[in-house]
Design a protein around this motif. Sequence first.
Motif, PDB file in Angstrom:
ATOM      1  N   MET A   1      -4.488 -19.801  11.268  1.00  0.00           N
ATOM      2  CA  MET A   1      -4.751 -18.954  10.099  1.00  0.00           C
ATOM      3  C   MET A   1      -3.639 -17.911  10.180  1.00  0.00           C
ATOM      4  N   SER A   2      -2.831 -18.045   8.956  1.00  0.00           N
ATOM      5  CA  SER A   2      -1.560 -17.075   9.015  1.00  0.00           C
ATOM      6  C   SER A   2      -2.031 -15.702   8.354  1.00  0.00           C
ATOM      7  N   ILE A   3      -1.148 -14.826   8.812  1.00  0.00           N
ATOM      8  CA  ILE A   3      -1.530 -13.342   8.323  1.00  0.00           C
ATOM      9  C   ILE A   3      -0.708 -13.181   7.006  1.00  0.00           C
ATOM     10  N   GLU A   4      -1.434 -12.644   5.898  1.00  0.00           N
ATOM     11  CA  GLU A   4      -0.765 -12.295   4.677  1.00  0.00           C
ATOM     12  C   GLU A   4      -0.789 -10.997   4.243  1.00  0.00           C
ATOM     13  N   PHE A   5       0.066 -10.430   3.532  1.00  0.00           N
ATOM     14  CA  PHE A   5       0.383  -9.240   3.185  1.00  0.00           C
ATOM     15  C   PHE A   5       0.417  -9.129   1.783  1.00  0.00           C
ATOM     16  N   GLN A   6       0.027  -7.940   1.151  1.00  0.00           N
ATOM     17  CA  GLN A   6       0.148  -7.549  -0.258  1.00  0.00           C
ATOM     18  C   GLN A   6       1.340  -6.724  -0.524  1.00  0.00           C
ATOM     19  N   ILE A   7       2.198  -7.161  -1.076  1.00  0.00           N
ATOM     20  CA  ILE A   7       3.344  -6.038  -1.919  1.00  0.00           C
ATOM     21  C   ILE A   7       3.176  -5.807  -3.302  1.00  0.00           C
ATOM     22  N   SER A   8       3.535  -4.684  -3.500  1.00  0.00           N
ATOM     23  CA  SER A   8       3.256  -4.313  -4.999  1.00  0.00           C
ATOM     24  C   SER A   8       4.489  -5.199  -5.751  1.00  0.00           C
ATOM     25  N   LYS A   9       4.189  -5.533  -7.165  1.00  0.00           N
ATOM     26  CA  LYS A   9       4.908  -6.289  -7.991  1.00  0.00           C
ATOM     27  C   LYS A   9       6.053  -5.261  -8.302  1.00  0.00           C
ATOM     28  N   PRO A  10       6.053  -4.135  -8.296  1.00  0.00           N
ATOM     29  CA  PRO A  10       7.391  -3.371  -8.675  1.00  0.00           C
ATOM     30  C   PRO A  10       8.222  -3.361  -7.145  1.00  0.00           C
ATOM     31  N   VAL A  11       7.782  -3.355  -6.108  1.00  0.00           N
ATOM     32  CA  VAL A  11       8.751  -3.275  -4.864  1.00  0.00           C
ATOM     33  C   VAL A  11       9.180  -4.726  -4.984  1.00  0.00           C
ATOM     34  N   LEU A  12       8.536  -5.896  -5.095  1.00  0.00           N
ATOM     35  CA  LEU A  12       9.138  -7.118  -5.109  1.00  0.00           C
ATOM     36  C   LEU A  12      10.207  -7.356  -6.428  1.00  0.00           C
ATOM     37  N   THR A  13       9.847  -6.701  -7.387  1.00  0.00           N
ATOM     38  CA  THR A  13      11.013  -6.796  -8.386  1.00  0.00           C
ATOM     39  C   THR A  13      11.975  -6.109  -7.902  1.00  0.00           C
TER      40      THR A  13
ATOM     41  N   PHE B   1       8.299  -0.016   4.055  1.00  0.00           N
ATOM     42  CA  PHE B   1       8.533   0.365   2.712  1.00  0.00           C
ATOM     43  C   PHE B   1       8.137  -0.841   1.965  1.00  0.00           C
ATOM     44  N   LEU B   2       7.898  -2.027   2.459  1.00  0.00           N
ATOM     45  CA  LEU B   2       7.229  -3.124   1.531  1.00  0.00           C
ATOM     46  C   LEU B   2       5.829  -2.943   0.891  1.00  0.00           C
ATOM     47  N   PHE B   3       5.151  -1.921   1.570  1.00  0.00           N
ATOM     48  CA  PHE B   3       3.962  -1.669   1.166  1.00  0.00           C
ATOM     49  C   PHE B   3       3.496  -0.237   0.288  1.00  0.00           C
ATOM     50  N   LEU B   4       4.834   0.242  -0.050  1.00  0.00           N
ATOM     51  CA  LEU B   4       4.800   1.122  -1.105  1.00  0.00           C
ATOM     52  C   LEU B   4       4.290   0.895  -2.338  1.00  0.00           C
ATOM     53  N   ASP B   5       3.702   1.816  -3.249  1.00  0.00           N
ATOM     54  CA  ASP B   5       3.215   1.312  -4.620  1.00  0.00           C
ATOM     55  C   ASP B   5       4.429   1.037  -5.360  1.00  0.00           C
ATOM     56  N   LYS B   6       5.507   2.166  -5.232  1.00  0.00           N
ATOM     57  CA  LYS B   6       6.630   1.938  -6.221  1.00  0.00           C
ATOM     58  C   LYS B   6       7.879   1.728  -5.135  1.00  0.00           C
ATOM     59  N   PRO B   7       8.854   1.318  -5.703  1.00  0.00           N
ATOM     60  CA  PRO B   7      10.014   0.970  -4.581  1.00  0.00           C
ATOM     61  C   PRO B   7      10.614   2.549  -4.003  1.00  0.00           C
ATOM     62  N   PRO B   8      11.241   2.620  -2.832  1.00  0.00           N
ATOM     63  CA  PRO B   8      11.430   3.817  -2.511  1.00  0.00           C
ATOM     64  C   PRO B   8      12.810   4.387  -3.335  1.00  0.00           C
ATOM     65  N   VAL B   9      13.049   5.577  -3.436  1.00  0.00           N
ATOM     66  CA  VAL B   9      14.422   6.109  -4.118  1.00  0.00           C
ATOM     67  C   VAL B   9      15.306   6.136  -3.334  1.00  0.00           C
ATOM     68  N   ILE B  10      16.516   5.181  -3.348  1.00  0.00           N
ATOM     69  CA  ILE B  10      17.518   5.569  -2.359  1.00  0.00           C
ATOM     70  C   ILE B  10      18.621   6.099  -2.966  1.00  0.00           C
ATOM     71  N   THR B  11      19.074   7.098  -2.410  1.00  0.00           N
ATOM     72  CA  THR B  11      20.134   8.112  -3.061  1.00  0.00           C
ATOM     73  C   THR B  11      21.573   7.552  -2.370  1.00  0.00           C
ATOM     74  N   ARG B  12      22.528   7.503  -3.321  1.00  0.00           N
ATOM     75  CA  ARG B  12      23.669   6.931  -2.909  1.00  0.00           C
ATOM     76  C   ARG B  12      24.696   8.263  -3.295  1.00  0.00           C
ATOM     77  N   PRO B  13      25.626   8.246  -2.398  1.00  0.00           N
ATOM     78  CA  PRO B  13      26.660   9.249  -2.792  1.00  0.00           C
ATOM     79  C   PRO B  13      27.151   9.233  -4.218  1.00  0.00           C
ATOM     80  N   THR B  14      27.535  10.281  -4.600  1.00  0.00           N
ATOM     81  CA  THR B  14      28.171  10.147  -6.094  1.00  0.00           C
ATOM     82  C   THR B  14      29.751  10.251  -5.597  1.00  0.00           C
ATOM     83  N   LEU B  15      30.313   9.183  -6.402  1.00  0.00           N
ATOM     84  CA  LEU B  15      31.709   8.969  -6.202  1.00  0.00           C
ATOM     85  C   LEU B  15      32.436   8.947  -7.497  1.00  0.00           C
TER      86      LEU B  15
END
Length: 179
Positions: A1-13, A63-77
């Motif tokens: 039996m394999s373990i399954e995880f639930q990832i939110s659709k917004p994170v998957l997208t 981070f895969l298990f967050l409801d919404k994707p994380p906000v990753i800040t990028r330097p402004t160039l």
Amino acid sequence: MSIEFQISKPVLTWIADIQAKDVHTLAQEFVSDEKKIENFLNGLVTKTQALKLAKLAKIPFGFLFLDKPPVITRPTLPDFRNTLVAEPLSNDFYEVLEDINNKIDWYKNFLKEEDILDKLDFVGRFNYKKSTAEYVAKDIAASIGYNIHTGLSKINHKNTYFSELVSKFENIGILIFSE
């Protein structure tokens, strides 16, 4: 039996967007059975798939298990590219930039520890509004101990020339990044 995880659709997208793919294409890369593709599209993934997704997105596993994707800040160039429809800077670009910035920080600390940082007299030596390029170039050549007239005649290959210059610059405390 394999373990399954639930990832939110917004994170998957979000992960699919990072890879410049739609979610269905991403699912096809992870599973071949149509029923399992449907599970994947609904965010139901195996442990192995979850680990691969985290690695693919270059995010911590949790981070895969967050409801919404994380906000990753990028330097402004500033973008000085001369095109009307410039492609956004890639994740690879930002990874290289982060790596270089880490190396620069390390090198600054190294120079401080060796009590060299404040002894680099060439830093800030010129006023860019008043100094000509020729004058600055001559000063740089003098600082590294290079005579362009005699030095160039001794070089038989561009890699030798480059290596020699890198060595001379590093000898006066300048860090060179090259590929």
